[in-house]
Design a protein around this motif. Structure first.
Motif, PDB file in Angstrom:
ATOM      1  N   SER A 182      62.489  12.382  79.984  1.00  0.00           N
ATOM      2  CA  SER A 182      61.449  11.705  79.205  1.00  0.00           C
ATOM      3  C   SER A 182      60.544  12.705  78.498  1.00  0.00           C
ATOM      4  O   SER A 182      60.042  13.647  79.108  1.00  0.00           O
ATOM      5  CB  SER A 182      60.609  10.819  80.126  1.00  0.00           C
ATOM      6  N   TYR A 234      64.943  10.766  73.115  1.00  0.00           N
ATOM      7  CA  TYR A 234      65.234  10.395  74.502  1.00  0.00           C
ATOM      8  C   TYR A 234      65.227   8.879  74.633  1.00  0.00           C
ATOM      9  O   TYR A 234      64.409   8.190  74.030  1.00  0.00           O
ATOM     10  CB  TYR A 234      64.183  10.985  75.458  1.00  0.00           C
ATOM     11  N   SER A 244      67.101  15.172  74.417  1.00  0.00           N
ATOM     12  CA  SER A 244      66.360  15.623  75.594  1.00  0.00           C
ATOM     13  C   SER A 244      66.965  14.997  76.847  1.00  0.00           C
ATOM     14  O   SER A 244      67.233  13.795  76.873  1.00  0.00           O
ATOM     15  CB  SER A 244      64.891  15.210  75.483  1.00  0.00           C
TER      16      SER A 244
END
Length: 185
Positions: free
Chosen positions: A148, A21, A145
């Protein structure tokens, strides 16, 4: 006997799954050179480097804030063990690498836990190892992703460490970093 009965037994392969991410991942194409969801088979002797230099690194990030070689992963086998492990080494002179809560400076290395969070700057990697039997190969697999990983997995927050004291244009940070005395925490 059939050819099925004569066939070699297929070994399972150790796999390192990396969920990644970055807050600017959609706008800036930071991960455009990484193939997501596919498993990639690599020889166990290979040192896998991550960074922005495509001539040196196996996995590259399209971001000038990333070092030419940011970090490396190497497979090894501990004494009296049949299980393969990974070692992670910080290759950046400018940015510390954070593995869970441990900060690694330039050329510092450590064994990679089975499940851990690796961070530098605004990058977050949730690394999870799946054990296998093969000593000849291992696999990597990337997952992107949408949010977060720190919040999603309840990891303790840690401020991003900027390279050169500035944030990239794709950064979600709006304020500049403050200097701290080394005795402050």
């Amino acid at each position: 006997m059939t050819s099925f009965e004569d066939a070699d037994t297929e070994e399972t392969i150790t796999c390192l799954q990396m969920t990644v991410y970055h807050p600017g991942q959609l706008q800036c194409g930071i991960f455009q050179s990484i193939r997501f969801f596919n498993r990639e088979k690599l020889p166990s002797s290979e040192v896998v480097k991550f960074g922005r230099n495509s001539n040196i690194c196996h996995y590259t990030f399209q971001d000038k804030q990333v070092s030419r070689v940011q970090f490396s992963l190497q497979l090894f086998k501990k004494f009296n063990s049949s299980v393969l492990s990974f070692e992670i080494k910080n290759m950046s002179k400018k940015t510390n690498l954070i593995v869970d809560s441990r900060e690694l400076g330039y050329l510092n290395k450590m064994d990679l836990p089975y499940r851990c969070m690796v961070r530098f700057g605004e990058y977050q990697f949730l690394m999870e190892k799946e054990d296998g039997e093969s000593l000849e190969f291992f696999e990597t697999q990337f997952i992107l992703s949408p949010r977060s990983l720190l919040q999603e997995n309840n990891w303790p927050p840690h401020r991003p460490i900027p390279e050169y004291g500035t944030y990239s244009l794709c950064s979600s940070q709006s304020s500049s970093p403050a200097e701290m005395d080394e005795n402050e925490s």
